[in-house]
Motif scaffolding. Structure first.
Motif, PDB file in Angstrom:
ATOM      1  N   PRO A 190      15.727  -2.357  -2.977  1.00  0.00           N
ATOM      2  CA  PRO A 190      15.151  -3.741  -3.323  1.00  0.00           C
ATOM      3  C   PRO A 190      14.168  -4.412  -2.455  1.00  0.00           C
ATOM      4  O   PRO A 190      13.598  -5.211  -2.974  1.00  0.00           O
ATOM      5  CB  PRO A 190      16.818  -4.616  -2.523  1.00  0.00           C
ATOM      6  N   TYR A 191      13.577  -3.560  -1.601  1.00  0.00           N
ATOM      7  CA  TYR A 191      12.497  -4.130  -0.886  1.00  0.00           C
ATOM      8  C   TYR A 191      11.227  -3.788  -1.535  1.00  0.00           C
ATOM      9  O   TYR A 191      10.081  -4.373  -1.226  1.00  0.00           O
ATOM     10  CB  TYR A 191      12.291  -3.505   0.554  1.00  0.00           C
ATOM     11  N   ARG A 192      11.137  -3.126  -2.793  1.00  0.00           N
ATOM     12  CA  ARG A 192      10.034  -3.034  -3.536  1.00  0.00           C
ATOM     13  C   ARG A 192      10.054  -4.127  -4.564  1.00  0.00           C
ATOM     14  O   ARG A 192       9.006  -4.156  -5.396  1.00  0.00           O
ATOM     15  CB  ARG A 192       9.901  -1.412  -4.006  1.00  0.00           C
ATOM     16  N   LEU A 193      10.873  -4.943  -4.498  1.00  0.00           N
ATOM     17  CA  LEU A 193      10.924  -6.125  -5.687  1.00  0.00           C
ATOM     18  C   LEU A 193      10.039  -7.187  -5.239  1.00  0.00           C
ATOM     19  O   LEU A 193       9.885  -7.743  -4.240  1.00  0.00           O
ATOM     20  CB  LEU A 193      12.253  -6.545  -5.877  1.00  0.00           C
ATOM     21  N   VAL A 194       9.182  -7.688  -6.117  1.00  0.00           N
ATOM     22  CA  VAL A 194       8.058  -8.664  -5.944  1.00  0.00           C
ATOM     23  C   VAL A 194       8.260  -9.961  -7.083  1.00  0.00           C
ATOM     24  O   VAL A 194       8.462  -9.415  -8.103  1.00  0.00           O
ATOM     25  CB  VAL A 194       6.808  -8.127  -5.952  1.00  0.00           C
ATOM     26  N   LYS A 239       5.007   0.084  -7.620  1.00  0.00           N
ATOM     27  CA  LYS A 239       5.106   1.764  -7.674  1.00  0.00           C
ATOM     28  C   LYS A 239       5.074   2.201  -6.068  1.00  0.00           C
ATOM     29  O   LYS A 239       4.782   1.629  -5.101  1.00  0.00           O
ATOM     30  CB  LYS A 239       3.653   1.928  -8.186  1.00  0.00           C
ATOM     31  N   PRO A 240       5.769   3.321  -5.939  1.00  0.00           N
ATOM     32  CA  PRO A 240       5.757   3.785  -4.665  1.00  0.00           C
ATOM     33  C   PRO A 240       4.493   4.146  -4.067  1.00  0.00           C
ATOM     34  O   PRO A 240       3.227   4.505  -4.778  1.00  0.00           O
ATOM     35  CB  PRO A 240       6.207   5.419  -4.806  1.00  0.00           C
ATOM     36  N   GLY A 241       4.123   3.905  -2.717  1.00  0.00           N
ATOM     37  CA  GLY A 241       2.760   3.647  -2.130  1.00  0.00           C
ATOM     38  C   GLY A 241       1.776   2.499  -2.438  1.00  0.00           C
ATOM     39  O   GLY A 241       0.878   2.371  -1.928  1.00  0.00           O
ATOM     40  N   MET A 242       2.334   1.608  -3.268  1.00  0.00           N
ATOM     41  CA  MET A 242       1.477   0.521  -3.498  1.00  0.00           C
ATOM     42  C   MET A 242       1.881  -0.578  -2.611  1.00  0.00           C
ATOM     43  O   MET A 242       3.127  -0.889  -2.213  1.00  0.00           O
ATOM     44  CB  MET A 242       1.671  -0.133  -4.816  1.00  0.00           C
ATOM     45  N   SER A 243       0.928  -1.482  -2.139  1.00  0.00           N
ATOM     46  CA  SER A 243       1.465  -2.596  -1.140  1.00  0.00           C
ATOM     47  C   SER A 243       1.464  -3.680  -2.020  1.00  0.00           C
ATOM     48  O   SER A 243       0.876  -3.914  -3.032  1.00  0.00           O
ATOM     49  CB  SER A 243       0.248  -2.633  -0.016  1.00  0.00           C
ATOM     50  N   LEU A 244       1.831  -4.802  -1.274  1.00  0.00           N
ATOM     51  CA  LEU A 244       2.075  -6.088  -1.922  1.00  0.00           C
ATOM     52  C   LEU A 244       0.586  -6.476  -2.237  1.00  0.00           C
ATOM     53  O   LEU A 244       0.581  -7.092  -3.155  1.00  0.00           O
ATOM     54  CB  LEU A 244       2.940  -7.034  -0.801  1.00  0.00           C
ATOM     55  N   GLY A 278      -0.430  -4.882  -5.368  1.00  0.00           N
ATOM     56  CA  GLY A 278       0.275  -5.779  -6.668  1.00  0.00           C
ATOM     57  C   GLY A 278      -0.164  -7.191  -6.811  1.00  0.00           C
ATOM     58  O   GLY A 278      -0.659  -7.392  -7.944  1.00  0.00           O
ATOM     59  N   ARG A 279      -0.367  -7.804  -5.586  1.00  0.00           N
ATOM     60  CA  ARG A 279      -0.847  -9.193  -6.060  1.00  0.00           C
ATOM     61  C   ARG A 279      -2.590  -9.106  -6.610  1.00  0.00           C
ATOM     62  O   ARG A 279      -2.777  -9.651  -7.701  1.00  0.00           O
ATOM     63  CB  ARG A 279      -1.172  -9.975  -4.555  1.00  0.00           C
ATOM     64  N   ALA A 280      -3.331  -8.266  -5.961  1.00  0.00           N
ATOM     65  CA  ALA A 280      -4.575  -7.948  -6.700  1.00  0.00           C
ATOM     66  C   ALA A 280      -4.468  -7.779  -8.225  1.00  0.00           C
ATOM     67  O   ALA A 280      -5.173  -8.193  -8.920  1.00  0.00           O
ATOM     68  CB  ALA A 280      -5.508  -7.201  -5.868  1.00  0.00           C
ATOM     69  N   MET A 335      -2.500 -16.732  -9.759  1.00  0.00           N
ATOM     70  CA  MET A 335      -1.089 -15.830  -9.472  1.00  0.00           C
ATOM     71  C   MET A 335      -0.939 -15.472  -8.177  1.00  0.00           C
ATOM     72  O   MET A 335      -1.830 -14.769  -7.401  1.00  0.00           O
ATOM     73  CB  MET A 335      -1.278 -14.723 -10.466  1.00  0.00           C
ATOM     74  N   GLU A 336       0.249 -15.831  -7.724  1.00  0.00           N
ATOM     75  CA  GLU A 336       0.564 -15.323  -6.379  1.00  0.00           C
ATOM     76  C   GLU A 336       1.734 -14.200  -6.378  1.00  0.00           C
ATOM     77  O   GLU A 336       2.360 -14.252  -7.722  1.00  0.00           O
ATOM     78  CB  GLU A 336       1.209 -16.613  -5.354  1.00  0.00           C
ATOM     79  N   ALA A 337       2.213 -13.696  -5.425  1.00  0.00           N
ATOM     80  CA  ALA A 337       3.339 -12.830  -5.447  1.00  0.00           C
ATOM     81  C   ALA A 337       4.150 -12.744  -4.359  1.00  0.00           C
ATOM     82  O   ALA A 337       3.321 -12.427  -3.175  1.00  0.00           O
ATOM     83  CB  ALA A 337       2.836 -11.270  -5.927  1.00  0.00           C
ATOM     84  N   TYR A 338       5.468 -12.642  -4.068  1.00  0.00           N
ATOM     85  CA  TYR A 338       6.068 -12.623  -2.682  1.00  0.00           C
ATOM     86  C   TYR A 338       7.125 -11.618  -2.840  1.00  0.00           C
ATOM     87  O   TYR A 338       7.925 -11.368  -3.954  1.00  0.00           O
ATOM     88  CB  TYR A 338       6.723 -14.077  -2.595  1.00  0.00           C
TER      89      TYR A 338
END
Lengths: 872, 111
Positions: free
Chosen positions: A111-115, A284-289, A292-294, A316-319
């Motif tokens: 669940p912690y990789r969900l954005v 994706k594994p290894g990708m940071s928030l 992802g945002r970028a 666009m933002e992402a949390y």
């Protein structure tokens, strides 16, 4: 090395070592004589330390000793454990609420990789949803994510066999369940081909609770057909029990293919202006928030270029999912809220610990001689400190366990606070999980350390010769009194801060309730309905509205009745960008967002909102007439300052939409939320803006229950299947989640904590002054023998108390003034430095504390001189 | 004269360099080697022995003395010998440093 020490823990090994050591020492006594070798007991004691690995053995002994101590003093144990339980319980209860609302992850895979994607129009303070084509583009091109789901939340009518119920639905994309990695409890989930292909067979997956409640957990529902908003659907599966959907406020009753949103309007698939989906992506594994945002922002920019009509101003933002509950808008605000309440709870713990510290101090005096004796018998100082530490930590652990029990009870009470809204609220699950236990344990340990620090310090410093000689009155001088004073001042100051925060929140609730809302909420009954849920189209709907209004107005005692889309402070509302005619946006400027409402002309009478200029809506404003709008004063001032807005025209949503002509200006009325300043707002007539989901508002001086029965009767006569919801008076409705609900919860919670702290402080001050008075009996007797009167003694004792409490109150006031700005975002209609709150709290706390200090002082005054002098 | 803090371990290891000794013997040996200048408290020595043994720098064995008395005798282990070398060089450096700072006794300082 470790083994060499560990093996000493084996009892047999230990006994052998012990025997060997005794033999060795005996042998040496034979050789050298006892006198030559000195204190052999001490030597052996110190030697043993080397094989007590991390002193585990000593810990066991200490714990056993501490238990015995507690059992021998049941009164002390009860008071100490209760005090700690209250402090730890309050903290744990608040934490478990926070935990279940925000911290507990979704019961899905990783669940912690969900954005959560959070698109926003430039200049707007709120996030909006995504259109389906936008969602497809983000899903296809965002390289930082392995997958992305979309869902839309709706309130729909479901009919199985007979009768229609309103349910909370989620329209989901085909990858919804597979991306989350959940498995059906029964049957199957929605297949990708079913979800996103136009015209595919409509299927439905039931939420677990809905399946239990409405279908009695009947496994035979699979394959059954039902009607959703009048369309045939087939039940194919049931979601697992733990999974409540991705809309965090409430449990989803039914999951449907997202394609069903296109049944009545196939532009859903292509129109970028139809923003209906919330998107959640998996990093994706290894990708940071950040990455992802970028990657999302790159797509947002290219969409803005490709589709300027709809996407020009979208950023666009992402949390992380857990921060974006219930909406991405909350991402900034809830940590502050949570922080404030955890801090308030922590102050209660502090006050409780101070109480306990005073009790321990009093007890510590009695034990000083014990410590001195043990120290004289050869116990090392470190060992004594460890013993005290063990006792306190044991107290803290027992108190912590009691606190957890207490907190489960408190959270049960908290979860029974029902929110005044007809949503299938997630049964707030405050069941403690490891996070709650870890938190409670941490708090308990902290409490043990805070409480134990004082006695430990004095044990470390204990000067045994003084203690032994003076029979336990080693520190009876000013040093001990100073420490006691620090405790009282700390306690009073901490309670002051907490009580002022609670007072401000209570005043803020009052302020919100007293606020001029701009409409008259009394004697109005609300009934909400959604004609869509029984499959009515626009023409049937319009007939129904007209017919029901006529019947409702004909009921005895009804003054006025009207349909409205947004009831004040309710979650349903429209928000749109506004483009003023003849005023093109300067390049780079974003259009403003304004909330608006769809209403029946009679609404202004029903809610008693006066029209200040121009006219209200009337029968002539129908589909064929030019579109019209009525604006609020605040909107008039914002867009046409110094001009007459009547006759001016504007467009909503898109610069290409038809123009709306302003025909009137209504007095400001607060529909969105109870904020002090009026926000721009406008109204459009229902006749020109058909909406299937409306609320009937009826003004009548008759009792609401009777009226409700009659109106429901009329509704059933017109449309037997139509479910009604949120049937309640306007006054009740104001207490809703967007209205006063949060103010009330905040005020109640803070007031509860404040009362706890007040109680603990009074008990603490009373205890400390009783003890102080009893310690000074000798001194008082001496003074009286030298001619002091009872009045002098009272003045002396009380004067000291007054000084201490006054200092505490002043320090508390200072701290409160300095930190109250932190809660100013939660305050309405009251300033963070509200003099009345500060005065009232000072008087209350100061007064009660003085009374608590006065009683022991009176007793001291009545001391018999001879008794006091003999007191030794 | 009281011992400098932390020197007891070093003195013990050094004393055992000449051969095995029982606990009291070590105390006596240090006292006599220092010309009765260093006073060794058995109460401090004994825990130190146990500590050194736990670290593996000395080992012990029950033996019978020349006067036919049984006692526990300690000897230096290989690891203890290495430790002694380390401590010895640290000690010499320490003494050199202190000597350099202290210089001659104040009366002898030239004006």
């Amino acid at each position: 090395m470790i083994w060499r020490r560990l093996k000493h823990l084996l009892p047999s090994r230990r006994r052998a070592e012990e025997r060997d050591m005794q033999e060795e020492l005996d042998a040496l006594v034979q050789i050298a004589g006892e006198r030559e070798l000195g204190n052999l007991t001490l030597a052996a004691e110190n030697a043993r330390e080397t094989w007590q690995w991390t002193s585990l053995d000593a810990v066991v002994a200490d714990v056993r000793y501490a238990f015995r101590g507690l059992r021998k003093n049941p009164g002390f144990a009860a008071v100490a454990i209760t005090t700690l339980a209250v402090g730890i319980g309050a903290n744990t209860a608040i934490f478990s609420v926070v935990n279940s609302l925000f911290l507990r992850p979704l019961p899905v895979q990783d669940p912690y990789r969900l954005v959560v994607l959070a698109p926003r129009e430039r200049g707007s303070s709120e996030f909006h949803d995504l259109s389906y084509p936008d969602y497809r583009d983000y899903r296809a091109h965002a390289g930082a994510f392995s997958d992305m789901l979309g869902f839309a939340v709706g309130m729909d009518g479901i009919a199985v066999d007979q009768g229609t119920h309103q349910v909370l639905t989620s329209y989901v994309t085909g990858n919804y369940f597979s991306m989350l990695g959940v498995r059906p409890a029964l049957g199957r989930f929605i297949e990708p081909a079913e979800a996103e292909t136009p015209g595919a067979a409509p299927v439905l997956v039931l939420g677990y609770t809905c399946w239990q409640r409405q279908f009695n957990s009947d496994p035979g529902v699979i394959g059954k057909s039902a009607r959703l908003n009048g369309h045939a659907v087939m039940i194919v599966g049931v979601a697992p029990e733990q999974f409540h959907g991705t809309f965090s406020l409430a449990e989803t009753d039914a999951y449907l293919p997202v394609g069903m949103l296109a049944i009545e309007d196939s532009s859903f698939w292509t129109a970028r202006g139809k923003r209906e989906l919330r998107a959640i992506a998996r990093l994706k594994p290894g990708m940071s928030l950040k990455q992802g945002r970028a990657s999302l922002q790159v797509i947002a920019r290219s969409l803005a270029e490709q589709y300027p009509d709809t996407n020009k101003y979208t950023s666009m933002e992402a949390y992380p999912e857990w921060r974006a509950r219930p909406q991405p808008d909350s991402a900034g605000s809830w940590p502050a809220m949570v922080g404030i309440f955890l801090t308030l709870a922590f102050i209660v713990l502090l006050v409780a610990c101070v109480n306990l510290a005073s009790i321990l101090r009093a007890r510590g005096n009695a034990r000083e001689s014990e410590m001195a004796v043990r120290s004289a018998l050869g116990a090392a100082r470190g060992r004594l400190v460890r013993q005290l530490l063990t006792e306190n930590v044991l107290l803290a652990i027992v108190g912590g366990a009691a606190g957890i029990l207490l907190s489960t009870w408190i959270s049960m009470v908290l979860s029974s606070i029902c929110t005044p809204i007809d949503l299938p609220m997630v049964r707030l699950n405050f069941r403690p999980d490891w996070r709650v236990f870890a938190y409670a344990f941490g708090v308990a340990l902290l409490a043990g350390l805070m409480v134990g620090l004082g006695p430990m310090r004095s044990a470390w410093r204990s000067n045994l010769s003084i203690v032994l000689h003076e029979g336990g009155r080693a520190l009876s001088g000013s040093r001990r009194r100073n420490r006691r004073n620090v405790l009282v001042v700390t306690q009073v100051a901490a309670s002051m801060v907490l009580l002022i925060a609670a007072g401000l929140l209570v005043r803020s609730l009052e302020g919100a309730q007293r606020m001029n809302l701009g409409f008259d909420p009394h004697h109005v009954l609300n009934l909400s309905m959604d004609l869509h849920q029984i499959g009515y189209d626009e023409s049937r709907g319009k007939n129904f509205y007209g017919e029901l209004l006529a019947r409702a107005r004909a009921l005895p005692g009804v003054e006025s009745a009207a349909f409205v889309f947004s009831v004040p402070f309710f979650h349903d509302r429209f928000l749109s960008t506004v483009h003023i005619e003849g005023r093109p946006l300067s390049p780079g400027a974003a259009p403003s967002d304004v909330s608006y409402n769809v209403i029946d002309p009679a609404l202004f009478q029903t809610l008693r909102i006066p029209i200040l200029r121009g006219r209200g809506f009337n029968e002539a404003d129908n589909e064929t007439a030019p579109p019209v709008a009525i604006v609020s004063q605040a909107m008039a001032e914002r867009f046409w300052p110094g001009q007459d807005p009547v006759g001016k025209r504007f467009r909503i949503t898109k610069p290409t939409n038809p123009l709306l002509e302003v025909v009137g200006v209504a007095r400001n009325a607060k529909f969105v939320r109870p904020t002090p300043e009026a926000e721009p707002y406008f109204y459009v007539p229902l006749s020109q803006n058909y909406t299937a989901r409306m609320t009937l508002q009826v003004r009548s001086s008759r009792p609401a229950e009777a009226l409700e029965r009659e109106v429901l009767h009329e509704i059933r006569a017109l449309a037997p299947d139509l479910p009604t919801h949120d049937v309640r008076t306007m006054e009740e409705s104001l207490g809703g989640t967007m209205g006063f609900f949060l103010f009330r919860v905040g005020a109640d919670l803070a007031a509860g904590l404040g009362i706890l702290a007040l109680f603990l402080t009074i008990v603490g001050v009373y205890g400390v002054s009783s003890y102080a008075a009893s310690q000074r009996t000798h001194e008082i007797g001496l003074r009286m023998a030298l001619g002091a009167t009872g009045q002098d003694i009272l003045r002396m004792v009380l004067g000291e108390g007054l000084r201490l409490i006054g200092t505490g109150v002043l320090i508390g006031l200072g701290i409160a003034l300095a930190v109250s700005r932190a809660i100013s975002s939660l305050l309405v209609g009251v300033s963070a430095s509200d003099p009345m709150t500060y005065t009232a709290v000072s008087a209350l706390l100061g007064g009660l504390a003085l009374v608590a200090g006065y009683m022991p002082a009176r007793r001291a005054m009545r001391v018999d001189v001879m008794v006091a002098l003999r007191h030794e | 004269m009281e011992l400098l803090q932390g020197t007891l371990d070093m003195l013990t290891l050094r004393t055992l360099l000449f051969g095995t000794l029982h606990g009291y013997g070590i105390a006596k040996a240090i006292r006599s080697t220092s010309n009765e200048m260093l006073e060794i408290e058995f109460g401090s020595l004994y825990p130190a022995l146990k500590r050194l043994e736990a670290k593996g720098w000395i080992a012990s064995k029950w033996e019978t003395s020349e006067h036919n008395r049984r006692a526990k005798y300690y000897r230096l282990t290989h690891a203890g010998r290495k430790q002694l070398t380390r401590e010895h060089s640290k000690w010499t450096e320490f003494v050199d440093a202190i000597t350099r700072v202290m210089g001659n006794a104040p009366g002898e300082v030239e004006r």
